[in-house]
Write a protein that holds these residues in place. Structure first.
Motif, PDB file in Angstrom:
ATOM      1  N   ARG A 219      -6.247  -4.458  12.865  1.00 59.12           N
ATOM      2  CA  ARG A 219      -7.286  -4.787  11.975  1.00 59.12           C
ATOM      3  C   ARG A 219      -8.488  -5.349  12.681  1.00 59.12           C
ATOM      4  O   ARG A 219      -9.570  -4.741  12.221  1.00 59.12           O
ATOM      5  N   ARG A 223     -12.018  -2.827  12.219  1.00 59.72           N
ATOM      6  CA  ARG A 223     -13.139  -3.544  11.851  1.00 59.72           C
ATOM      7  C   ARG A 223     -14.407  -3.238  12.885  1.00 59.72           C
ATOM      8  O   ARG A 223     -15.505  -2.764  12.490  1.00 59.72           O
ATOM      9  N   LEU A 310     -14.929   0.142   2.250  1.00 55.32           N
ATOM     10  CA  LEU A 310     -13.451   0.128   2.082  1.00 55.32           C
ATOM     11  C   LEU A 310     -12.778  -1.025   2.940  1.00 55.32           C
ATOM     12  O   LEU A 310     -11.673  -1.397   2.678  1.00 55.32           O
ATOM     13  N   LEU A 312     -13.758  -4.096   3.107  1.00 54.89           N
ATOM     14  CA  LEU A 312     -13.906  -5.290   2.257  1.00 54.89           C
ATOM     15  C   LEU A 312     -12.547  -5.593   1.300  1.00 54.89           C
ATOM     16  O   LEU A 312     -12.107  -6.714   1.377  1.00 54.89           O
ATOM     17  N   LYS A 313     -12.046  -4.396   0.804  1.00 53.51           N
ATOM     18  CA  LYS A 313     -10.793  -4.719   0.224  1.00 53.51           C
ATOM     19  C   LYS A 313      -9.571  -4.017   0.975  1.00 53.51           C
ATOM     20  O   LYS A 313      -8.451  -4.091   0.107  1.00 53.51           O
ATOM     21  N   ASP A 314      -9.606  -3.806   2.070  1.00 51.22           N
ATOM     22  CA  ASP A 314      -8.704  -3.658   3.120  1.00 51.22           C
ATOM     23  C   ASP A 314      -8.072  -2.183   2.577  1.00 51.22           C
ATOM     24  O   ASP A 314      -6.826  -1.885   3.048  1.00 51.22           O
ATOM     25  N   LEU A 315      -8.626  -1.299   2.034  1.00 46.14           N
ATOM     26  CA  LEU A 315      -8.391  -0.294   1.648  1.00 46.14           C
ATOM     27  C   LEU A 315      -7.690   0.724   2.781  1.00 46.14           C
ATOM     28  O   LEU A 315      -6.889   1.763   2.624  1.00 46.14           O
ATOM     29  N   ARG A 318      -4.247  -0.247   3.658  1.00 35.04           N
ATOM     30  CA  ARG A 318      -3.301   0.032   2.492  1.00 35.04           C
ATOM     31  C   ARG A 318      -3.191   1.258   2.088  1.00 35.04           C
ATOM     32  O   ARG A 318      -2.050   1.763   1.710  1.00 35.04           O
ATOM     33  N   LYS A 319      -4.266   2.402   2.188  1.00 35.39           N
ATOM     34  CA  LYS A 319      -4.304   3.457   1.671  1.00 35.39           C
ATOM     35  C   LYS A 319      -3.776   4.613   2.896  1.00 35.39           C
ATOM     36  O   LYS A 319      -4.807   4.876   3.547  1.00 35.39           O
TER      37      LYS A 319
END
Length: 431
Positions: A219, A223, A310, A312-315, A318-319
């Motif tokens: 992560r 970033r 994306l 910011l919402k951890d997409l 997760r996606k």
């Protein structure tokens, strides 16, 4: 194919492959330096341990690319003597100076600092160890600077005079401050950072798509890679446009091709300046390569800009399909950079030293059969090295940080997270 065409094919193919190593090296080393700095000066021991593993993982991928890439650089040196003796004879007194400085920096200073960094894990204090990787980054960009000084002379020769058919350096400062080198260096540096950022973000995203357990490590890497590539891809477009007035001033035919203006007028201008001849390069190659670079550059810039939001919402984590998209765009900056190289080099044809030495006059007086053999051998070697490099990088990237072998030795207390150092209290031994 003529002897000149074979020599050009050989140099174009080998330079293109070598450039793929160079742009990743330049783009990845500042990111590794940032990671190492954060790891060394993080007080939270758990975070420091993660960041140190992150540095070792990405540092190992960087070392693989550097080690194989430097071999391609060594092989390329032979081509000047083998295929382009006319260039050495005419411009060796000018062209040789920046090349010699680049060789000293790349093969001595940069390699020495990198070797000390590789084998310094656990053997030197944290501050010195971090300084070494920043010195590696600095010398990498100094090496690129001297290469572009040499190439800038080919694009727009300055600071010299011709005596008895040989160019002699008269103004070293003019050579160094050549606008064709300075603006190109900024453009290439930003392109390299874009490439390195996409490389880090794409591999990190792939690990999330595969369900990694190293969530904190990847992560943080994701970033950093997204932010670096987003910022650099935005500015690389701006700096790229700064080259337009330089090209218009020094290479009118290339400018006419890129701007879509009257080629006949540009051809007439060249005839007036240099005498009768055909000064049009392979127009379609220059135009199509420029279009390719522009389209890919804008694509990467757009995707990374969206990716920042994306995050910011951890997409991106997760996606799965978004993670695979980030992985899929890894090749785009490499392809775009090769397109830029084609524009820069083919756009000045038929000149090797613009306005002074043509490609045909610079080719060595060797048989066509010899050039065929050397062309096949050189291209085969470079392709083999490229395949080797990406096979190793892919293998170690897939393994993740557990497969990293960089710094695997026993560390000294100052280098161990939580085991002491200048910023930590040493434990009192119990007797």
């Amino acid at each position: 194919m003529s002897a000149a065409d074979l020599a050009r094919l050989q140099f174009a193919a080998t330079t293109s492959v070598h450039w793929l190593f160079v742009i990743l090296t330049m783009g990845l080393v500042p990111i590794v330096a940032i990671m190492h700095t954060r790891a060394a000066y993080t007080r939270d021991l758990a975070k420091r341990a993660v960041r140190e593993r992150m540095t070792r993982f990405w540092g190992q991928l960087y070392v693989i690319n550097y080690a194989v890439g430097i071999v391609t650089g060594l092989v390329m040196e032979f081509q000047f003597g083998l295929s382009w003796s006319g260039l050495s004879k005419f411009a060796g007194n000018v062209f040789g100076a920046p090349l010699a400085l680049e060789t000293l920096i790349a093969f001595f200073a940069e390699s020495t600092f990198l070797g000390m960094w590789i084998f310094g894990w656990g053997r030197m204090r944290r501050g010195i160890h971090v300084a070494l990787i920043w010195l590696v980054a600095l010398t990498a960009y100094l090496s690129a600077f001297w290469i572009l000084v040499a190439n800038g002379f080919l694009q727009h020769p300055v600071g010299y005079e011709v005596r008895d058919g040989v160019a002699y350096l008269t103004d070293f400062w003019a050579l160094v401050t050549n606008a064709n080198a300075q603006v190109a260096l900024a453009h290439i540096a930003l392109a390299a950072l874009t490439t390195g950022g996409i490389f880090v973000a794409g591999i990190s995203a792939w690990h999330f798509a595969k369900g990694t357990k190293e969530t904190e490590l990847f992560r943080s890497s994701l970033r950093l890679g997204v932010w670096v590539s987003m910022l650099s891809s935005f500015f690389v477009i701006i700096v790229g446009n700064l080259q337009v007035p330089v090209i218009e001033k020094t290479q009118p035919i290339k400018a006419a091709i890129l701007n879509g203006t009257d080629l006949a007028a540009a051809q007439a201008q060249e005839v007036a300046a240099h005498g009768p001849g055909d000064y049009l390069p392979w127009t379609s190659w220059v135009k199509n390569s420029m279009d390719l670079m522009t389209i890919l550059g804008n694509t990467v810039s757009t995707i990374t800009f969206i990716a920042v939001f994306l995050l910011l919402k951890d997409l991106l984590v997760r996606k799965r399909w978004l993670a695979y998209l980030m992985t899929a765009i890894i090749p785009l900056p490499f392809i775009a950079s090769v397109g830029g190289w084609v524009v820069r080099e083919i756009g000045r044809q038929p000149w090797l030293v613009y306005g002074q030495l043509t490609v045909d006059d610079a080719v060595s007086n060797v048989s066509k059969g010899s050039l065929v053999v050397s062309c096949v051998v050189f291209i085969a070697i470079f392709l083999a090295l490229a395949v080797t490099n990406w096979t190793l990088i892919t293998r170690f990237a897939r393994r993740g940080p557990d497969g990293a072998q960089l710094g695997a030795g026993d560390p000294l207390p100052d280098d161990l997270p939580g085991a002491g150092g200048a910023d930590e209290k040493q434990p009192v031994p119990a007797f």
